[in-house]
Every structure is written in structure tokens, then in C-alpha cells.
Design a protein around this motif. Sequence first.
Motif, PDB file in Angstrom:
ATOM      1  N   ARG A 190       0.830  -1.189   0.000  1.00  0.00           N
ATOM      2  CA  ARG A 190       0.000   0.000   0.000  1.00  0.00           C
ATOM      3  C   ARG A 190       0.871   1.249   0.000  1.00  0.00           C
ATOM      4  O   ARG A 190       1.889   1.304   0.671  1.00  0.00           O
ATOM      5  CB  ARG A 190      -0.900   0.038   1.245  1.00  0.00           C
ATOM      6  N   VAL A 191       0.436   2.229  -0.748  1.00  0.00           N
ATOM      7  CA  VAL A 191       1.167   3.492  -0.790  1.00  0.00           C
ATOM      8  C   VAL A 191       0.422   4.454   0.139  1.00  0.00           C
ATOM      9  O   VAL A 191      -0.476   5.196  -0.275  1.00  0.00           O
ATOM     10  CB  VAL A 191       1.259   4.042  -2.224  1.00  0.00           C
ATOM     11  N   ALA A 192       0.772   4.380   1.410  1.00  0.00           N
ATOM     12  CA  ALA A 192       0.092   5.143   2.450  1.00  0.00           C
ATOM     13  C   ALA A 192       1.106   5.627   3.473  1.00  0.00           C
ATOM     14  O   ALA A 192       2.209   5.076   3.587  1.00  0.00           O
ATOM     15  CB  ALA A 192      -0.975   4.285   3.124  1.00  0.00           C
ATOM     16  N   VAL A 193       0.740   6.635   4.232  1.00  0.00           N
ATOM     17  CA  VAL A 193       1.686   7.299   5.123  1.00  0.00           C
ATOM     18  C   VAL A 193       2.279   6.345   6.151  1.00  0.00           C
ATOM     19  O   VAL A 193       3.460   6.440   6.494  1.00  0.00           O
ATOM     20  CB  VAL A 193       1.004   8.508   5.820  1.00  0.00           C
ATOM     21  N   GLY A 213       2.349  -0.632  -6.299  1.00  0.00           N
ATOM     22  CA  GLY A 213       1.218  -0.494  -5.394  1.00  0.00           C
ATOM     23  C   GLY A 213       0.485   0.801  -5.627  1.00  0.00           C
ATOM     24  O   GLY A 213       0.904   1.651  -6.414  1.00  0.00           O
ATOM     25  N   ASP A 214      -0.620   0.954  -4.912  1.00  0.00           N
ATOM     26  CA  ASP A 214      -1.457   2.143  -5.041  1.00  0.00           C
ATOM     27  C   ASP A 214      -1.917   2.542  -3.651  1.00  0.00           C
ATOM     28  O   ASP A 214      -1.841   1.762  -2.693  1.00  0.00           O
ATOM     29  CB  ASP A 214      -2.657   1.838  -5.940  1.00  0.00           C
ATOM     30  N   GLY A 215      -2.402   3.769  -3.535  1.00  0.00           N
ATOM     31  CA  GLY A 215      -2.890   4.238  -2.258  1.00  0.00           C
ATOM     32  C   GLY A 215      -2.953   5.745  -2.195  1.00  0.00           C
ATOM     33  O   GLY A 215      -2.556   6.441  -3.138  1.00  0.00           O
ATOM     34  N   PRO A 216      -3.432   6.283  -1.081  1.00  0.00           N
ATOM     35  CA  PRO A 216      -3.694   7.720  -0.993  1.00  0.00           C
ATOM     36  C   PRO A 216      -2.451   8.597  -1.038  1.00  0.00           C
ATOM     37  O   PRO A 216      -2.553   9.789  -1.327  1.00  0.00           O
ATOM     38  CB  PRO A 216      -4.408   7.861   0.358  1.00  0.00           C
ATOM     39  N   ALA A 217      -1.271   8.039  -0.759  1.00  0.00           N
ATOM     40  CA  ALA A 217      -0.044   8.841  -0.768  1.00  0.00           C
ATOM     41  C   ALA A 217       0.648   8.835  -2.124  1.00  0.00           C
ATOM     42  O   ALA A 217       1.687   9.492  -2.289  1.00  0.00           O
ATOM     43  CB  ALA A 217       0.922   8.339   0.310  1.00  0.00           C
ATOM     44  N   PHE A 230       7.198   4.415 -10.613  1.00  0.00           N
ATOM     45  CA  PHE A 230       5.957   3.971  -9.975  1.00  0.00           C
ATOM     46  C   PHE A 230       5.182   3.118 -10.978  1.00  0.00           C
ATOM     47  O   PHE A 230       4.725   3.615 -12.014  1.00  0.00           O
ATOM     48  CB  PHE A 230       5.129   5.174  -9.542  1.00  0.00           C
ATOM     49  N   LEU A 231       5.020   1.834 -10.670  1.00  0.00           N
ATOM     50  CA  LEU A 231       4.401   0.893 -11.601  1.00  0.00           C
ATOM     51  C   LEU A 231       2.935   0.611 -11.303  1.00  0.00           C
ATOM     52  O   LEU A 231       2.297  -0.141 -12.035  1.00  0.00           O
ATOM     53  CB  LEU A 231       5.178  -0.424 -11.603  1.00  0.00           C
ATOM     54  N   GLY A 232       2.385   1.184 -10.217  1.00  0.00           N
ATOM     55  CA  GLY A 232       0.985   0.945  -9.892  1.00  0.00           C
ATOM     56  C   GLY A 232       0.756  -0.460  -9.357  1.00  0.00           C
ATOM     57  O   GLY A 232       1.690  -1.172  -8.976  1.00  0.00           O
ATOM     58  N   LYS A 233      -0.512  -0.881  -9.334  1.00  0.00           N
ATOM     59  CA  LYS A 233      -0.860  -2.208  -8.829  1.00  0.00           C
ATOM     60  C   LYS A 233      -0.340  -3.290  -9.768  1.00  0.00           C
ATOM     61  O   LYS A 233      -0.431  -3.170 -10.986  1.00  0.00           O
ATOM     62  CB  LYS A 233      -2.374  -2.353  -8.695  1.00  0.00           C
ATOM     63  N   GLN A 234       0.198  -4.337  -9.192  1.00  0.00           N
ATOM     64  CA  GLN A 234       0.614  -5.530  -9.941  1.00  0.00           C
ATOM     65  C   GLN A 234       0.159  -6.749  -9.150  1.00  0.00           C
ATOM     66  O   GLN A 234       0.090  -6.720  -7.920  1.00  0.00           O
ATOM     67  CB  GLN A 234       2.134  -5.567 -10.132  1.00  0.00           C
TER      68      GLN A 234
END
Length: 347
Positions: A190-193, A213-217, A230-234
Motif C-alpha cells: 500500500r502506498v500510504a503514510v 502499489g497504489d494508495g492515498p499517498a 511507480f508501476l501501480g498495482k501488480q
Amino acid sequence: MKIALVTDAWAPQVNGVVRTLQSVRAEIERRGHEVLVVSPDCFSSIPCPTYPEIRLALAGTRSVARMIDQFDAEAVHIATEGPLGMAARRYCLRRKRPFTTAYHTQFPDYLARRTGLPSAMFWPFIRWFHGPSSGVMVATDRVADQLRANGITRLRRWSRGVDFTCFSPVVTPPDIFFDMPRPIQLYVGRVAVEKNIEAFLSNDHPGTKVVVGDGPALAGLKVRFPEACFLGKQSGAELAACYAGADVFVFPSRTDTFGLVMIEALACGTPVAAYPVAGPLDVLDDVSGAMDERLEEAIARALQLKREDCLARAQKFSWDASAKQFLDALEPEDTAPAMTQLYAHAA
């Protein structure tokens, strides 16, 4: 056995909790058990404030109770402390039926990071939620020690596994990796704080930093670190290819209870660099990972490790063993007198 699994975290979410629950569900169904998943996709839901990828179910105790009763569940496991978990907890307490819970997420630390308040303010809720549980499933000894120190007992060990049919050292890396300056340093999650990704992206070790990954950050990190990839969700084979193509997997979180992504990386032969905190201290050994308060030092040492030793470490974990621990934990220990008192006061 007919098992009701109540969780606020489920597909299409992509995280360690969801992968754990899905993998264990598949294993216990393979053993002949029936599993009912009570999850947000069964109800109307709203996005979680500040984290829209997470859906919060609009379901009361009656709706959850109806599903569990119609299924005629013999065991109830509450995986999360969200709205569905709260509804299932109320149902079980009112019916005076045993249930188990799991401590997947360091909510006190996560909320402290998001609110700026001390984590000690959130422990009373955790004690209240898990107090009536006949067995609190926990992934590692260090997290178990932390829970005991905060007044939570009846702990049952529940480790994690890895799918070796998917994650393997022989997977071909993505084409994009061949043009990247080495070493390739990979983060997955997750891309989060609360994941402390900025510590990874700001470390001084040369090479290419890749985030999956993806997320609010995510948007903010892309602006702050434009040199990173940044490759996003995989998922599936694409995710395994990222693990296998990296030179080192970097796990910057200080708040995870386990870190499933670490053993997925090890299964692909990729060494791990991390901080010396709960999670890495329980998962890694000296030949599969390096830990240091200076992340650059951990990365440098991890790059010297042998990929075959990393694979050997990953093979210590299996979903078959995890499923057995889960099923064993569903059998309540001899705590009937204490549980009667708890049911009388916890609702």
C-alpha cells in the motif's frame, strides 16, 4: 466444519490482510471445511475517509447475524476491527457464542501516524475489541509480546505462507527493468503514510527505486520523488516478475505485524532490507535479510546476500501450515468460566 469469516478487508482491496485471508480460505476449503465470507461486497458501502480504496459496509448486527445464522456456522472468526467486525462481535456476545479474532494491523501506530496523537490513546479500543475473544490470532512472537504488554491475552499463533506456484526465482523480470541503473531497489505494498515509503525513496543508496502499489499517498510521492519508477498495482505473474527482477526488496514499514511481501520477495530469491523492528525481526534471518536503523546500510548489506539462501528461508513458510494454525486456533482453550464473565460485561 462450517466457518463464518467476517472481514472488512476483502477484494478488490489488494493488501497483505486480503491475500492472507484468501489463501487460508482456499487451504481450509481444500481440507473439506465450508467457509462463509462476510465482507463489504455483501452490503452497500461507502468509501473510507482519506482512503477511498477501502469500503466501509453499511450493515448492522441483524444483517450480519442473519447471514451467519442462515449459514449455520459452527465457528465465527472476526478478522478486522471495522464495522462488520463490530457487528459480528455484538452478535456473538448477545448469543454468548465463542468467537476468535486476529490482530492483523497495528491500528494504534497507524492512527498515531495519521492523527498526530500518541498511540497509547488508541490501545483501550484494541483491548475492548479483542478482550472477549476466545483466541486472538497473532503472526509473530514480538507482536504477541506487545499485545500482552497492553493487556491482551489468549493469544494463538497464526503465521503466514507464500504461493510457490506463483513466486519463484525463475520468473522473467519485466522488460523495463533491463534498462534501469542497478541496483534495482523495490517496494511493494500500500502506498500510504503508515508504510514509511518516503524513507525508502529518500535513502542515499545509488540505483533505481521502484514502487509497486497504489494508495492515498501515491500522487504526493510522485511529485516529491520524480526520479523513482511507480508501476501501480501488480498481481500474479506480473508481481512475481517485479520481485524476481529486483536486486533488493526494501521494507521500510515500522508498523506491520508481519510483512507478507517480504516472504514473497524471498521466494523469488530477492534479499530484504528493513529496519530492525517487529515483522522483519521475526521473518528474516542473517542470510536472507539485513536490518539497520540506517536504511542505506541495510540495503548495502542485503545486496551481498545469496539468492539461494533467500529462497531457502521462504520455504520455511507455507499456507498449509498457516491453515492448520488457523483451524487449531478456532478450538477454544479451557476458558469457560472466564468467558462467561466476559460475555456478561463486554457487550
